[in-house]
Design an enzyme around this catalytic site. Sequence first.
Site, mmCIF file in Angstrom:
data_model
loop_
_atom_site.group_PDB
_atom_site.id
_atom_site.type_symbol
_atom_site.label_atom_id
_atom_site.label_comp_id
_atom_site.label_asym_id
_atom_site.label_seq_id
_atom_site.Cartn_x
_atom_site.Cartn_y
_atom_site.Cartn_z
ATOM 1 N N HIS A 132 3.809 -8.356 -6.249
ATOM 2 C CA HIS A 132 5.186 -7.871 -6.493
ATOM 3 C C HIS A 132 6.563 -7.815 -6.447
ATOM 4 C CE1 HIS A 132 3.370 -4.442 -4.217
ATOM 5 N NE2 HIS A 132 4.670 -4.259 -5.507
ATOM 6 N N ASP A 163 -2.853 -9.788 -6.776
ATOM 7 C CA ASP A 163 -1.227 -9.665 -5.566
ATOM 8 C C ASP A 163 -0.660 -10.240 -4.755
ATOM 9 O OD1 ASP A 163 1.303 -7.763 -6.299
ATOM 10 O OD2 ASP A 163 0.363 -6.059 -5.416
ATOM 11 N N GLY A 244 7.055 0.917 0.139
ATOM 12 C CA GLY A 244 7.173 0.047 1.190
ATOM 13 C C GLY A 244 6.185 -0.267 1.547
ATOM 14 N N SER A 246 3.684 -2.272 0.637
ATOM 15 C CA SER A 246 3.212 -3.051 -0.361
ATOM 16 C C SER A 246 3.154 -4.732 0.502
ATOM 17 C CB SER A 246 4.071 -3.717 -1.655
ATOM 18 O OG SER A 246 3.711 -2.131 -3.087
ATOM 19 N N SER A 261 -1.511 -3.411 -2.368
ATOM 20 C CA SER A 261 -0.961 -3.596 -3.649
ATOM 21 C C SER A 261 -0.381 -2.367 -4.513
ATOM 22 C CB SER A 261 -2.062 -4.124 -4.829
ATOM 23 O OG SER A 261 -1.509 -4.165 -5.765
#
Length: 322
Positions: A132, A163, A244, A246, A261
């Site tokens: 993402h 992801d 942040g 991720s 994720s």
Amino acid sequence: MVNVLDDRGAGRVGEAGAVPRLVDHSTAALRRSARALTEDASVPGTAWSVDPRSNRVAVVADSTVTGARWDRLVRVTERLGDTVSVRRSTGAFGPFAGPVDGGDAVFGGGARCSLGFNVDAGGARAFLTAGHCGTAAATWSADPAGAEPLGTVTASVFPGDGDFALVAYDGPEAEAPSTVDLQDGRVREITRAVPAAVGMRVQRSGSTTGLRSGTVTGLDATVNYGNGDIVTGLVQSDVCAEPGDSGGPVFSGDAAVGLTSGGSGDCTRGGVTFFQPVTTALEAVGAEIDPGGDTVGTPGGGVSGRPGGISGRLGVVRDVLE
């Protein structure tokens, strides 16, 4: 420890040198229940994963699942009986991308994420991060203004079957070692990649909350983040994370395990976090962990790929022997 359905299976496991554990449901039965949840109860704010310790599909509903959504979830889970368990989670599920080196901040398209693992992709250096994040911007830098460019997204998956994203470094001179930032001035070398197992102790490094630790609690997780963003094939854990974080590395000792994720909650209250299995991501993009490769360029500078941390592998429970 291996789950078995009968005495015959217990005998086979014992002969192989493992410890048998008698359970009621086969892996196939649990996967059928997970498919039923996907078909009949996939509402925003829900997630489920196979938990071999409890021998159930563990369903989690965040605080937004109320009214008709909650009633629908209850109807389906009651129909599936004791193959599933249901619990509530604080907050609301969502990816952990923030607004604005394994574990170090990277910036693109107004978003802040965390670098996962530096890898070798067919002889070229690159890094993994969350999918993402990869769909939020085509190019990424080491600073919010874009003055220190890092690389360009060459592959990205989100939502759907994972992801994860691969970002190829732009130049030949920056450092991109196979290390994780422990957020205290030290780094840990990452030498290999391993699949997650329930009970595995892991650590996570992220640009918002730093180094955190916890335990893998479920496999084959499906998460409905809302807005049509349904992701399958994730791993569930109790390691906290916040926006942040991720894309940041999830690791155990010197082994890469996953990429952060999303989830719910925060590092004050705790919560549920999901991560992308790194072995699946590496296979999909044709890359590998390469502790020997550490030079890679970025015009105007570079960032150390310093993915994240340590931990043991106690109390692992394998799936049912069928």
